[in-house]
Design an enzyme around this catalytic site. Structure first.
Site, PDB file in Angstrom:
ATOM      1  N   ASP A  47      -1.648 -11.407   5.087  1.00  0.00           N
ATOM      2  CA  ASP A  47      -3.565 -11.923   5.378  1.00  0.00           C
ATOM      3  C   ASP A  47      -4.342 -12.873   5.453  1.00  0.00           C
ATOM      4  OD1 ASP A  47      -3.517  -8.566   5.114  1.00  0.00           O
ATOM      5  OD2 ASP A  47      -5.100  -9.300   3.204  1.00  0.00           O
ATOM      6  N   GLN A  52       0.825  -1.266   0.087  1.00  0.00           N
ATOM      7  CA  GLN A  52       0.557   0.079  -0.037  1.00  0.00           C
ATOM      8  C   GLN A  52       0.849   0.553  -0.021  1.00  0.00           C
ATOM      9  OE1 GLN A  52      -3.132  -0.169   3.134  1.00  0.00           O
ATOM     10  NE2 GLN A  52      -3.631  -1.929   2.135  1.00  0.00           N
TER      11      GLN A  52
HETATM   12  C1  S3P Z   1      -3.124  -4.714  -0.416  1.00  0.00           C
HETATM   13  C2  S3P Z   1      -1.443  -4.867   0.994  1.00  0.00           C
HETATM   14  C3  S3P Z   1      -1.774  -5.550   2.482  1.00  0.00           C
HETATM   15  C4  S3P Z   1      -2.618  -6.346   2.441  1.00  0.00           C
HETATM   16  C5  S3P Z   1      -3.919  -5.610   2.207  1.00  0.00           C
HETATM   17  C6  S3P Z   1      -3.871  -5.379   0.530  1.00  0.00           C
HETATM   18  C7  S3P Z   1      -2.905  -4.043  -1.169  1.00  0.00           C
HETATM   19  O1  S3P Z   1      -1.871  -3.826   2.796  1.00  0.00           O
HETATM   20  O2  S3P Z   1      -2.284  -6.368   4.232  1.00  0.00           O
HETATM   21  O3  S3P Z   1      -5.015  -6.420   2.682  1.00  0.00           O
HETATM   22  O4  S3P Z   1      -3.818  -3.834  -2.045  1.00  0.00           O
HETATM   23  O5  S3P Z   1      -1.610  -3.330  -1.310  1.00  0.00           O
HETATM   24  P1  S3P Z   1      -0.056  -3.503   3.230  1.00  0.00           P
HETATM   25  O6  S3P Z   1       0.925  -3.175   1.819  1.00  0.00           O
HETATM   26  O7  S3P Z   1       0.259  -2.519   4.184  1.00  0.00           O
HETATM   27  O8  S3P Z   1       0.683  -4.912   4.367  1.00  0.00           O
END
Ligand code: S3P
Length: 432
Positions: free
Chosen positions: A320, A168
């Protein structure tokens, strides 16, 4: 939802579209020129929040009544218009962090806010690097969380060494990089899911990835481009959703389940390795590549599982899935150690706490640690009231635990599964 134990889950299930990829199709389609047609879009509440936000930003998005097909009428990199109200991101961290990267490059003000859980999740991790890029983004309550306020600014390319492996954060900065005056690069301690890199390339972005030899560090590099081009995308099934049926197939006695159409991108597929390490009877069939993403059908059969250690670079590839992996570990002989997973604390709930509290309630010998948990498996699980705290992955993981526990298990607020898997409970019917 009340559930009790069962044996003999047999048959096949088809998994709904990947949540991460569905979000990105809407976002990239909105800032591309021309139409983006999406098949197998996930109609979970999180992805609907992304549609809602981009409609508010002036993008026309057509959806079939069952969301099997979605058409985004993109307006190009500079075609978004000022929202009339606060953008409602619901429960979705992905919507919040990725859209912030796009909004930081727009010539208008925007505010975004979500539900209680979302508004307590850390946003400093994007505020700080976006600010380094020259963005004007602030936490309205000055607590490092949403609601966020973003105003126009000229963005500059930077190199950012991210302290966390977070797709993210990485994606937020790469999207902001589309609006910067030079190259933007993000290095992460180990590679997190790379859907943004793969998909932005398909849309025509100038983006590449490099890996340091002898280290687990990964860098994604983007340069601003003139335009992106609409695409036709078929979203693979979400391995994070498949994980519940994979786990059920392994731990429910006398089961054999074919989980069809599962995205097995290596940056997401850590759970498959863990199942093998635990002695699971799991095989991949019909492996193929569609739209740059690896896909397979996954066949699982009931297995005698044993404990394992899960640590290091594999963690971002299964972050996840840890709640349901913990359930498998509770049923496995011996000890499972999960470490290097402090990121669990900043998900929809503090998942170190929600997983260990609920496992304890079911009679499992589990100890939370600073960055994971230690599970001494093999004890029988007992039915209990599961406090999901509205976390979809806790509801689904403990629904699987309920299938192997004696007595009745009550999943409180089970409707929260709608966030990522609205048809989760219906899918079980196909296996009875
Ligand atoms: C996601 C990244 C993950 C994941 C989330 C979806 C994404 O989070 O836990 O459910 O779609 O980029 P983080 O990047 O904060 O680890």
């Amino acid at each position: 939802m009340e559930l009790c134990n069962i044996t003999g889950l047999k048959g096949k299930v088809t998994i709904p579209g990947d949540k991460s990829i569905s979000h990105r199709c809407i976002m990239f389609g909105s800032i591309a020129n021309g139409t983006t047609q999406i098949h197998n879009f996930l109609s979970g509440a999180d992805c609907l929040a992304t549609i809602r936000c981009f409609r508010e930003l002036g993008i026309e998005i057509e959806v079939e009544s069952d969301y099997s097909s979605v058409i985004v009428h993109g307006k190009g990199l500079h075609g978004l218009s000022a929202p009339e109200k606060i953008l409602d991101v619901g429960n979705s961290g992905t919507t919040t962090r990725l859209i912030s990267g796009i909004l930081a490059g727009q010539p208008f003000d925007s505010k975004l806010s979500g539900d209680e859980s979302l508004n307590s999740r850390p946003m400093k991790r994007i505020i700080e690097p976006l600010t380094q890029m020259g963005a004007h983004i602030s936490s309205i309550l000055r607590n490092g969380c949403a609601p966020l306020y973003i105003t126009p600014a000229q963005l500059h390319g930077i190199h950012y060494d991210s302290p966390v492996a977070s797709a993210q954060v990485k994606s937020c900065l790469l999207l902001a990089g589309l609006y910067a005056d030079g190259e933007t690069s993000v290095t992460e301690p180990s590679l997190s899911r790379n859907h943004t890199e793969l998909m932005l390339k398909e849309f025509g972005a100038d983006i590449r990835s490099t890996f340091e030899i002898g280290s687990s560090k990964a860098t994604a590099i983007i340069r601003p481009c003139e335009e992106l081009y609409g695409q036709e995308i078929t979203v693979p099934g979400d391995i994070s959703s498949a994980a519940y049926f994979i786990a059920a197939g392994l731990i429910v006695p006398d089961s054999e389940i074919l989980v069809e159409n599962v995205g097995i991108n290596p940056t997401r597929a850590g759970i498959l390795r863990v199942c093998e390490d635990m002695g699971g009877d799991i095989s991949l069939l019909n492996e193929r590549t569609e739209g740059g993403e690896r896909i397979a059908d996954v066949l699982v059969r009931t297995s005698r599982l044993h404990g394992t250690t899960i640590e290091g670079d594999i963690i971002p590839t299964l972050i996840d899935e840890i709640p349901v992996i913990a359930v498998m570990a509770a049923m496995a002989e011996g000890t499972t150690i999960i470490k290097d997973a402090a990121e669990l604390k900043v998900k929809e709930t503090d998942r170190i706490e929600t997983v260990t509290d609920n496992l304890k309630a079911m009679g499992c010998d589990v100890t939370p640690t600073e960055d994971g948990m230690i599970i001494n498996g093999g004890r029988p699980l007992h039915g209990a009231s599961i406090h999901t705290l509205l976390d979809h992955r806790i509801a689904m993981a403990f629904s699987i635990a309920a299938l192997v526990a004696d007595g009745t298990t009550k999943i409180l607020d089970s409707k929260c599964v709608d966030v990522s898997y609205p048809t989760f409970y219906d899918t079980f019917e196909q296996l009875l």
